[in-house]
Write an enzyme that holds these catalytic residues in place. Structure first.
Site, short mmCIF file in Angstrom:
data_model
loop_
_atom_site.label_atom_id
_atom_site.label_comp_id
_atom_site.label_asym_id
_atom_site.label_seq_id
_atom_site.Cartn_x
_atom_site.Cartn_y
_atom_site.Cartn_z
N VAL A 33 -0.83 48.84 96.24
CA VAL A 33 -0.29 48.97 94.85
C VAL A 33 1.75 48.33 94.92
O VAL A 33 1.60 48.18 95.97
CB VAL A 33 0.22 50.15 96.12
CG1 VAL A 33 1.09 51.75 94.89
CG2 VAL A 33 -1.34 51.01 96.19
N ASP A 34 1.51 48.25 94.06
CA ASP A 34 3.11 47.57 92.97
C ASP A 34 2.70 46.46 93.62
O ASP A 34 4.14 45.41 93.59
CB ASP A 34 4.03 48.81 94.21
CG ASP A 34 4.23 50.49 93.68
OD1 ASP A 34 4.27 50.13 92.77
OD2 ASP A 34 4.60 50.79 94.80
N ASP A 35 1.59 45.36 94.09
CA ASP A 35 2.28 44.08 94.00
C ASP A 35 2.15 43.17 92.43
O ASP A 35 1.83 42.41 91.97
CB ASP A 35 0.48 44.04 94.47
CG ASP A 35 0.21 44.25 95.61
OD1 ASP A 35 1.51 43.84 96.61
OD2 ASP A 35 -0.47 43.71 96.50
N GLY A 113 -5.46 50.04 93.11
CA GLY A 113 -4.57 50.08 94.43
C GLY A 113 -4.57 50.79 95.41
O GLY A 113 -5.02 50.50 96.93
N ASN A 165 2.57 37.27 93.81
CA ASN A 165 3.01 37.01 92.96
C ASN A 165 4.92 37.55 93.61
O ASN A 165 4.81 37.57 94.31
CB ASN A 165 2.35 39.18 92.39
CG ASN A 165 3.34 38.95 90.40
OD1 ASN A 165 3.79 37.91 90.28
ND2 ASN A 165 3.16 40.47 90.82
N GLY A 471 -33.47 85.61 110.10
CA GLY A 471 -33.86 87.28 110.11
C GLY A 471 -34.19 87.72 108.57
O GLY A 471 -33.94 88.87 109.17
N SER A 542 -34.80 75.89 106.60
CA SER A 542 -34.75 75.19 105.03
C SER A 542 -33.61 75.26 104.25
O SER A 542 -33.84 75.42 102.84
CB SER A 542 -36.09 75.13 105.23
OG SER A 542 -36.72 75.79 104.67
#
Length: 636
Positions: A33-35, A113, A165, A471, A542
């Site tokens: 995140v935020d790259d 991200g 970056n 039941g 089932s």
């Protein structure tokens, strides 16, 4: 656009021909995140001059409203189209953008991200030729960097550029760049990434995006755009592989023409080439290659074509046309890696629809071998996969398919899993290899078959599948039905839920996974008994529609009679002589159907008995009358 190529002005036809001949590179951007992924793509669009004047005006306006760069343009807003993305400054969905240069056309996928959007990232990577993984120079290689790098490797992306970056925020430090390069190289070896290129960039300022930056005189490698323009396109590699054509449909426009249509998934083909139709072993020779523009002398991977052959063969959608000299493998049991994409967990033993290329089959998860911890690459014991988790499992198909390992061909080795009730895509997978038993174990043909055994007993064999709440009276009614059938000289066998758990399923508990496996075992046993010519009575809660459908599909039409013993929950609780509901209400029994585990009512049972108004004797008689109407038994 704000730039108009002189070639467009002077020679429009020449420009169009040149653009048509350009290669197309699909790539993704990913990272933590935020790259700066969205900013990087926005910068690429801006630098490649692919923005119209109104787009630039809109960007200027959005930058004032939502931007984070003061008075400067915020290039991330060109990609972050969702309101939530702009408000939070993050990418949520996969955003696709197109741009081109004089050398290539590009489709870029900006992938999220955050960990919770892993499935979105996988979707973006599934068709990518290359990946640009961003690393914030200040933060270095993070957990999410490793996560996305592993996913890129897993999905088969072969070429990776690591864009370090925000280098401007560390004063364009070569030392910091080399430190990150060393960290990432060590990790990339563990996950099998071989072709990795490192590029120091500042997406915001444009350093080393289009031209070499004067701020990094110590770097002498390619710019990011230079790398994108020269990296190998996957289609170039696919064209070197053996020929593969998944049959999409049969092209029959008139009585005089019949061909098979599809998109070539590997290799090339020419008229006169000998090919094989798989999963069968029939071979023939290509007569014509037909395209929209006329017949071709050669077709290669990526082209959509229609083939005709010198022989009239039985070919249908889902078959795979392959080079006779280099056929695909054929199997029905595999080891596969699965990325789970549904909020509902994946359960081993459950059957899903599986789409491989153009063919759809039924696949049973059996078993889940382990879950992969993406951050550490550790193998963890697991019985289920939750949303965004990845695991390795064995798959059993209801029929053989032709395939290539995913590592060799993504089109013939990749698949999706589909929930057979909702028809939603719930997972994506990669076929690794066929299990040895897929080739070594074969169906033994027998001369005394089911029909002969049933005829000897003078009856029509089938399974009477009683389903309903605990039941509801399933076992009581099934027991009465069996007594009446026995009195009519029918050969029967009664499978009861409690009795089975004392033997065949004594190793199973009551989790969702164990319930699925229990029903799978019962269904297989019932199938054997029906094959023996018996009338089988199976009384089990089932609770899941998927497992009841799985059981039904083991039998031929008319051999599976679903009997819904319909009883409201409050009445079932009142009849609870074992005290199970009371224990479940107190929390002493977990995963109890109707309390903290669901019961999915049958959609269209062959027989329904309402035990809220019927006695067990009346319900049994009603079932016998229904069996007579269905021609399962004769009249009394």
């Amino acid at each position: 656009m704000d730039h108009v190529s002189q070639l467009i002005v002077n020679d429009l036809e020449g420009y169009l021909r040149r653009n048509e001949q350009k290669g197309l590179l699909r790539f993704i951007t990913c990272g933590s995140v935020d790259d700066g992924k969205s900013t990087l793509i926005g910068r690429l669009l801006f630098e490649s001059k692919m923005l119209y004047d109104d787009q630039l005006a809109a960007l200027e306006d959005d930058s004032r409203k939502f931007g984070t760069q003061g008075n400067a343009l915020d290039f991330a807003l060109l990609v972050d189209g969702l309101g939530a993305e702009r408000e939070q400054g993050i990418t949520i969905d996969v955003a696709y953008r197109f741009f081109s240069t004089d050398r290539r056309k590009f489709i870029v996928a900006d992938t999220p991200g955050h960990e919770q959007y892993t499935r979105n990232m996988i979707t973006g990577a599934s068709t990518a030729d290359a990946a640009v993984i961003l690393v914030d120079a200040r933060k270095g290689v993070l957990t999410q960097t490793r996560r996305h790098s592993y996913l890129v490797s897993l999905i088969g992306v072969r070429h990776v550029a690591v864009a370090v970056n925000k280098l401007d925020l560390v004063n364009y430090s070569e030392e910091r760049f080399r430190e990150i390069e060393s960290q990432y190289r060590e990790f990339s070896k563990q996950i099998g990434l071989v072709d990795v290129t490192f590029i120091p960039v500042s997406a915001l300022n444009g350093d080393n995006i289009l031209v070499p930056s004067t701020n990094t005189p110590w770097y002498h490698g390619a710019t990011l755009m230079g790398w994108l323009e020269t990296v190998e396109i996957d289609e170039e590699r696919l064209q070197k592989l053996p020929f593969r054509l998944p049959v999409q449909w049969i092209n029959r426009p008139d009585l005089d023409f019949r061909g098979v249509a599809g998109t070539i998934a590997g290799g090339s083909v020419r008229p006169g080439d000998r090919v094989r139709v798989q999963p069968s072993t029939r071979e023939t020779v290509v007569a014509r290659i037909v395209s929209q523009g006329g017949d071709l002398s050669k077709a290669v991977a990526g082209q959509s074509i229609t083939l005709t052959f010198t022989d009239q063969l039985d070919i249908s959608r889902g078959d795979l046309i392959v080079a006779a000299s280099a056929p695909a493998e054929v199997a029905n049991q595999f080891e596969a890696t699965i990325v789970w994409m549904s909020d509902e967990p994946m359960l081993q033993g459950r059957t899903y629809a599986m789409k491989v290329g153009t063919k759809t089959v039924n696949a049973t998860i059996s078993p889940l071998k382990y879950q992969i911890h993406v951050d550490t690459l550790a193998h963890l014991a697991a019985e289920t996969l939750e949303l965004n988790q990845i695991g390795v499992c064995e798959l059993e198909l209801d029929q053989s398919i032709a395939f290539d390992p995913y590592s060799e061909n993504r089109d013939t080795g990749g698949f999706i899993l589909i929930d057979r009730i909702t028809n939603h895509t719930v997972g994506g997978g990669l076929l690794k290899f066929a299990l040895r038993r897929s080739h070594n174990i074969h169906i033994q043909l027998v001369e005394v078959d089911k029909a002969a055994r049933a005829a000897l007993m003078g009856q029509r064999s089938c399974v009477l599948w009683f389903t309903g709440l605990s039941g509801a009276g399933k076992s009581t009614i099934a027991n009465l039905v069996e007594k009446k059938l026995h009195a009519m000289n029918h050969h029967t066998y009664f499978l009861d839920g409690d009795n089975i758990r004392h033997g065949l399923s004594k190793d199973l508990g009551f989790t969702a996974v164990d319930r699925v496996e229990n029903i799978r075992r019962i269904a297989e046993v019932s199938k054997l008994m029906v094959d023996a010519g018996l009338l089988v009575l199976a009384a089990f809660i089932s609770p899941f529609q998927t497992e009841r459908r799985m059981a039904r599909e083991l039998f031929k039409d008319g051999e599976f009679i679903e009997i819904f013993v319909d009883t409201p929950l409050n009445i079932a609780e009142q009849r609870d002589i074992k005290g199970l509901y009371a224990k479940a209400r107190r929390g002493e029994i977990k995963n109890f159907t109707g309390i903290d585990s669901p019961y999915e009512k049958p959609e269209a049972p062959e027989i329904r008995v309402n035990t809220a108004i019927l006695s067990a004797e009346d319900a049994a008689n009603q079932i016998l009358e229904a069996l007579q109407r269905l021609n399962i038994i004769g009249t009394r």
